[in-house]
Scaffold this active site. Structure first.
Site, PDB file in Angstrom:
ATOM      1  N   SER A  73       4.088  -8.970  -3.303  1.00 16.05           N
ATOM      2  CA  SER A  73       5.115  -8.169  -2.638  1.00 16.05           C
ATOM      3  C   SER A  73       5.487  -6.886  -3.511  1.00 16.05           C
ATOM      4  CB  SER A  73       6.259  -8.775  -1.954  1.00 16.05           C
ATOM      5  OG  SER A  73       5.781  -9.986  -0.976  1.00 16.05           O
ATOM      6  N   CYS A 326       4.992 -15.705  15.935  1.00 18.43           N
ATOM      7  CA  CYS A 326       5.573 -16.931  16.543  1.00 18.43           C
ATOM      8  C   CYS A 326       6.575 -17.715  15.861  1.00 18.43           C
ATOM      9  CB  CYS A 326       4.940 -17.593  17.452  1.00 18.43           C
ATOM     10  SG  CYS A 326       4.015 -16.682  18.689  1.00 18.43           S
TER      11      CYS A 326
HETATM   12  C1  PLP Z   1       0.709 -13.597   0.239  1.00 16.96           C
HETATM   13  C2  PLP Z   1       0.289 -12.056   0.264  1.00 16.96           C
HETATM   14  C3  PLP Z   1       1.132 -11.216  -0.191  1.00 16.96           C
HETATM   15  C4  PLP Z   1       2.463 -11.433  -0.728  1.00 16.96           C
HETATM   16  O1  PLP Z   1       2.196 -12.050  -1.973  1.00 16.96           O
HETATM   17  P1  PLP Z   1       3.862 -12.927  -2.682  1.00 16.96           P
HETATM   18  O2  PLP Z   1       3.381 -13.100  -4.151  1.00 16.96           O
HETATM   19  O3  PLP Z   1       4.039 -13.977  -1.812  1.00 16.96           O
HETATM   20  O4  PLP Z   1       5.079 -11.816  -2.669  1.00 16.96           O
HETATM   21  C5  PLP Z   1       0.644  -9.834  -0.174  1.00 16.96           C
HETATM   22  N1  PLP Z   1      -0.748  -9.532   0.426  1.00 16.96           N
HETATM   23  C6  PLP Z   1      -1.198 -10.236   0.820  1.00 16.96           C
HETATM   24  C7  PLP Z   1      -2.521 -10.064   1.453  1.00 16.96           C
HETATM   25  C8  PLP Z   1      -1.075 -11.909   0.772  1.00 16.96           C
HETATM   26  O5  PLP Z   1      -1.640 -12.953   1.203  1.00 16.96           O
END
Ligand code: PLP
Length: 392
Positions: A73, A326
């Site tokens: 993120s 959901c």
């Molecule tokens: C899990 C995920 C994220 C977020 O990653 P985190 O390390 O949990 O913040 C972003 N993009 C995709 C495609 C993901 O699968």
């Protein structure tokens, strides 16, 4: 057989024991801040630099193009906001897709509120970005194209090299959210003309709360976290030393076993897909039939609520997930399933099963048996299904 069958590896993966072993000393005897000038600090520093090289090797980057972050993120936020800010005198237009992770979509929505313009590209019924639409969307003011490498719900892999070529031809930067693909699918930032790439350790058997952003040398990007001189002054904050070391080890193990694991998982994936399609009537596969992550299976079962299905699977020891939001208390169906053209009532009944290299055929046979019984039972309670069967 394990009494818990974990098929939610797209949400997170189990920490590899070899990864934990690498991390442990850096919580205890080697707790030093790598910014220090004494011997134990230099040891921490050397260990994180080793991790930087391990991660860079997976994508064909040089270590000084890798910036450690707190996860996928943060990397996504940094890539989008950082480029938008750094290039605001060049333009205010960003191109992305309708099926991105919320870390991209919500960041773009935020930028729209700040005066940026964003084009959200459509995808076809398999979830693949339409390249003609991409080319047509590029404007003189476009500063960034961000398209995910592989989708976290339906597993579709995008034509990343083609997108990279188009971006380069138009002189636009290209970012990819490779969180689902890194360590699972081969990738190379040179061959694919990728300028920025996000990844997260906990999606490839590393620890949670650590990831990285690859930033091609020379790319203009704003500092995301103002603070100390860490990460060449571009991202302040004391390094998460054990986390970074764990990520490096997990990356190394992932590439070492990539071919073998992906072969093994895609065989099991295809078996599971075929079994569901033969044993369960009116089951619709979501995502591309072959251009998909080796571990991703996603189906819609008409006349069934995704949530009831998940609860019943849980009661027989199966951890799965719904593509739909959901489960987080919202009644909105998944934006990804809507983007591939599913109507609302069908998009509510989806099931995502994501395998790991530890998944066995025995486990999948158990899942298929339980799943077909549960689907039958839930449908038997649906008057709509009764009418539908009579008519068909
Ligand atoms: C899990 C995920 C994220 C977020 O990653 P985190 O390390 O949990 O913040 C972003 N993009 C995709 C495609 C993901 O699968």
């Amino acid at each position: 057989m394990n009494n818990l069958i974990y098929l939610d590896n797209a949400a997170t993966t189990k920490l590899h024991t070899a990864v934990l072993d690498e991390m442990l000393p850096y919580f205890s005897e080697n707790f030093s801040n790598p910014a220090g000038i004494y011997a134990s600090a230099r040891k921490s520093k050397a260990a994180i630099e080793k991790a930087r090289a391990q991660v860079a090797a997976v994508i064909g980057a040089t270590p000084n193009e890798i910036y450690f972050t707190s996860g996928g993120s943060e990397s996504d936020n940094w890539a989008i906001k950082g480029v938008a800010d750094a290039l605001k005198t060049k333009g205010n237009h960003i191109i992305t897709t309708k099926i991105e992770h919320h870390a991209i979509l919500h960041t773009c929505e935020y930028l729209e509120k700040c005066g940026y313009e964003v084009t959200y590209l459509n995808v076809d019924e398999n979830g693949v970005v339409k390249l003609d639409e991409l080319k047509a969307a590029i404007r003189p003011t476009t500063v960034l194209i961000s398209v995910m490498f592989a989708n976290n719900e339906i597993g579709t892999i995008q034509p990343i090299a083609e997108i990279g070529r188009i971006a380069k031809e138009h002189g636009v930067l290209f970012h990819t959210d490779a969180v689902q693909a890194f360590g699972h699918v081969p990738m190379n930032v040179e061959d694919m003309n990728i300028d920025l790439l996000s990844a997260s350790a906990h999606k490839f058997h590393g620890p949670k709360g650590v990831g990285f952003l690859y930033i091609r040398k020379g790319v203009k990007i704003q500092t995301y976290l103002h603070g100390g001189a860490q990460e060449r002054g571009r991202r302040g904050s004391t390094h998460n030393v054990p986390g970074i070391i764990g990520m490096g080890k997990a990356a190394e193990l992932a590439v070492e076993n990539l071919v073998e694991n992906s072969h093994k998982m895609s065989k099991l994936r295809d078996y599971l897909m075929a079994q569901i399609q033969t044993k369960i009537p009116f089951a619709k596969l979501n995502g591309h039939p072959v251009k998909r992550l080796p571990n991703n299976v996603n189906f819609c079962f008409r006349f069934i609520e995704g949530e009831s299905l998940l609860i019943m699977l849980d009661s027989v020891g199966i951890c799965a997930s719904s593509g739909s939001a959901c489960t987080s208390g919202s009644l909105d169906p998944s934006h990804v399933l809507l983007a591939i053209g599913l109507p609302h009532e069908i998009a509510h009944g989806s099931l995502r099963l994501t395998l790991s290299e530890e998944t066995t055929k025995e486990e999948l046979d158990y899942v298929i048996e339980k799943l077909s019984a549960i689907v039958e039972r839930l449908r038997s309670m649906s008057p709509l299904y009764e009418d539908f069967v009579k008519e068909n």
